[in-house]
Design a protein around this motif. Structure first.
Motif, PDB file in Angstrom:
ATOM      1  N   ARG A   1      63.120   5.899  -7.656  1.00  0.00           N
ATOM      2  CA  ARG A   1      64.419   6.546  -7.481  1.00  0.00           C
ATOM      3  C   ARG A   1      65.364   6.068  -8.573  1.00  0.00           C
ATOM      4  N   PRO A   2      66.315   6.920  -8.975  1.00  0.00           N
ATOM      5  CA  PRO A   2      67.256   6.508 -10.028  1.00  0.00           C
ATOM      6  C   PRO A   2      68.285   5.524  -9.503  1.00  0.00           C
ATOM      7  N   GLU A   3      68.653   4.611 -10.363  1.00  0.00           N
ATOM      8  CA  GLU A   3      69.672   3.620 -10.022  1.00  0.00           C
ATOM      9  C   GLU A   3      70.506   3.361 -11.271  1.00  0.00           C
ATOM     10  N   ALA A   4      71.792   3.237 -11.102  1.00  0.00           N
ATOM     11  CA  ALA A   4      72.679   2.984 -12.235  1.00  0.00           C
ATOM     12  C   ALA A   4      72.616   1.515 -12.619  1.00  0.00           C
ATOM     13  N   GLY A   5      72.398   1.275 -13.919  1.00  0.00           N
ATOM     14  CA  GLY A   5      72.353  -0.085 -14.427  1.00  0.00           C
ATOM     15  C   GLY A   5      73.289  -0.243 -15.614  1.00  0.00           C
ATOM     16  N   PRO A   6      73.382  -1.441 -16.183  1.00  0.00           N
ATOM     17  CA  PRO A   6      74.279  -1.688 -17.328  1.00  0.00           C
ATOM     18  C   PRO A   6      73.988  -0.791 -18.523  1.00  0.00           C
ATOM     19  N   GLY A   7      72.720  -0.443 -18.733  1.00  0.00           N
ATOM     20  CA  GLY A   7      72.361   0.377 -19.883  1.00  0.00           C
ATOM     21  C   GLY A   7      72.204   1.846 -19.556  1.00  0.00           C
ATOM     22  N   GLY A   8      72.578   2.252 -18.359  1.00  0.00           N
ATOM     23  CA  GLY A   8      72.410   3.641 -17.946  1.00  0.00           C
ATOM     24  C   GLY A   8      71.540   3.734 -16.712  1.00  0.00           C
ATOM     25  N   VAL A   9      70.790   4.816 -16.617  1.00  0.00           N
ATOM     26  CA  VAL A   9      69.945   5.035 -15.438  1.00  0.00           C
ATOM     27  C   VAL A   9      68.608   4.330 -15.616  1.00  0.00           C
ATOM     28  N   ARG A  10      68.193   3.652 -14.601  1.00  0.00           N
ATOM     29  CA  ARG A  10      66.854   3.076 -14.572  1.00  0.00           C
ATOM     30  C   ARG A  10      66.182   3.543 -13.293  1.00  0.00           C
ATOM     31  N   TYR A  11      64.859   3.491 -13.285  1.00  0.00           N
ATOM     32  CA  TYR A  11      64.109   3.949 -12.115  1.00  0.00           C
ATOM     33  C   TYR A  11      63.443   2.744 -11.454  1.00  0.00           C
ATOM     34  N   VAL A  12      63.728   2.594 -10.170  1.00  0.00           N
ATOM     35  CA  VAL A  12      63.244   1.435  -9.426  1.00  0.00           C
ATOM     36  C   VAL A  12      62.253   1.894  -8.358  1.00  0.00           C
ATOM     37  N   PRO A  13      61.307   1.021  -8.003  1.00  0.00           N
ATOM     38  CA  PRO A  13      60.299   1.398  -6.999  1.00  0.00           C
ATOM     39  C   PRO A  13      60.938   1.688  -5.640  1.00  0.00           C
ATOM     40  N   THR A  14      60.360   2.634  -4.940  1.00  0.00           N
ATOM     41  CA  THR A  14      60.798   2.948  -3.588  1.00  0.00           C
ATOM     42  C   THR A  14      59.627   3.564  -2.844  1.00  0.00           C
ATOM     43  N   VAL A  15      59.811   3.781  -1.576  1.00  0.00           N
ATOM     44  CA  VAL A  15      58.792   4.440  -0.747  1.00  0.00           C
ATOM     45  C   VAL A  15      59.394   5.720  -0.196  1.00  0.00           C
TER      46      VAL A  15
END
Length: 264
Positions: free
Chosen positions: A189-203
């Motif tokens: 799922r997308p998540e906002a980070g310091p460098g922009g959007v990152r994708y983190v694991p989810t179920v």
């Protein structure tokens, strides 16, 4: 500049529920941004201005690609707007090469397409309703529009994916006739980070609706409600009619609850 937060929607009890409408072409491209803002807030639960702006920007680009194409039968977008033209609800549907578990070809790379049962299937997405406009039937109305278009395109099913921990959304989808078909432990799922959007694991849970017939458990519940209504009919005619009306409206669970109230 940071994106201004969406205007607080004026969902007062007396306001008329807005009509859902399909948007295409330039209008769809123009509304992709406010739809993305709504999804960032209502689905991804982004609560800060910066976080919401980062996610909305990425979601808007993705949405334009998914439903803004010129190929007929590939994607579509619906919105509902309030009296001030704010987008208060949205829904999209797109056709992709998916497995019955809603996994796309990239996720199935290396597998035999026949064994994976990959085929063109419609996927429901971007279903979001502003908190101030919930419990007015907007989600159901938008889903019906998308499902109707899927039928027009010649499909007999619709898939969707939802976060496993999002119990409210899963309950809504079950009410609309969707049933779990798989659990995707490798989703992101997308998540906002310091460098922009990152994708983190989810179920996520993949859900499916058969457009040809209602779920078996719904049919059984409706049959039980009808039988109970017939039993009550001789004594409680008005209440039996109310139960029958709930069944006719596809609300078998509510019908059984009403029967339970009458017999206790």
């Amino acid at each position: 500049a940071a994106l201004a937060p969406p205007a607080r929607l004026r969902g007062l009890a007396g306001d008329a529920t807005p009509q859902a409408r399909r948007v295409e072409g330039r209008e769809a491209a123009a509304l992709a941004q406010p739809v993305a803002e709504l999804c960032a807030e209502a689905i991804l639960l982004a609560d800060g201005r910066t976080e919401r702006a980062i996610l909305a920007s990425a979601l808007a680009r993705d949405l334009r690609q998914r439903v803004g194409g010129s190929r007929s039968g590939s994607g579509a977008l619906w919105v509902a707007q309030d009296a001030d033209s704010n987008v208060v609800a949205s829904c999209a549907i797109e056709v992709g090469r998916l497995s019955p578990a809603a996994l796309d070809e990239n996720r199935l790379r290396g597998q035999n397409p026949l064994e994976a049962d990959v085929a063109e299937r419609p996927l429901l997405s971007s279903l979001a309703v502003s908190p101030d406009w919930r419990r007015r039937g907007l989600a159901q109305r938008l889903c019906r529009e998308a499902e109707g278009l899927a039928r027009e395109w010649g499909y007999d099913e619709v898939l969707l994916k939802v976060e496993r921990d999002n119990r409210r959304a899963r309950k809504l989808y079950r009410k609309l006739g969707y049933r779990d078909v798989a659990v995707d432990a490798g989703a992101e799922r997308p998540e906002a980070g310091p460098g922009g959007v990152r994708y983190v694991p989810t179920v996520q849970v993949a859900m499916r609706k058969d457009l040809r017939r209602p779920p078996a458990d719904t049919v059984a519940a409706a049959a039980a409600a009808v039988a109970a209504a017939a039993y009550l009919g001789a004594v409680l005619h008005d209440d039996a009619a109310a139960v029958a009306a709930l069944v006719a409206d596809g609300r078998a669970g509510a019908a059984l609850e009403r029967v339970g109230q009458l017999v206790t």
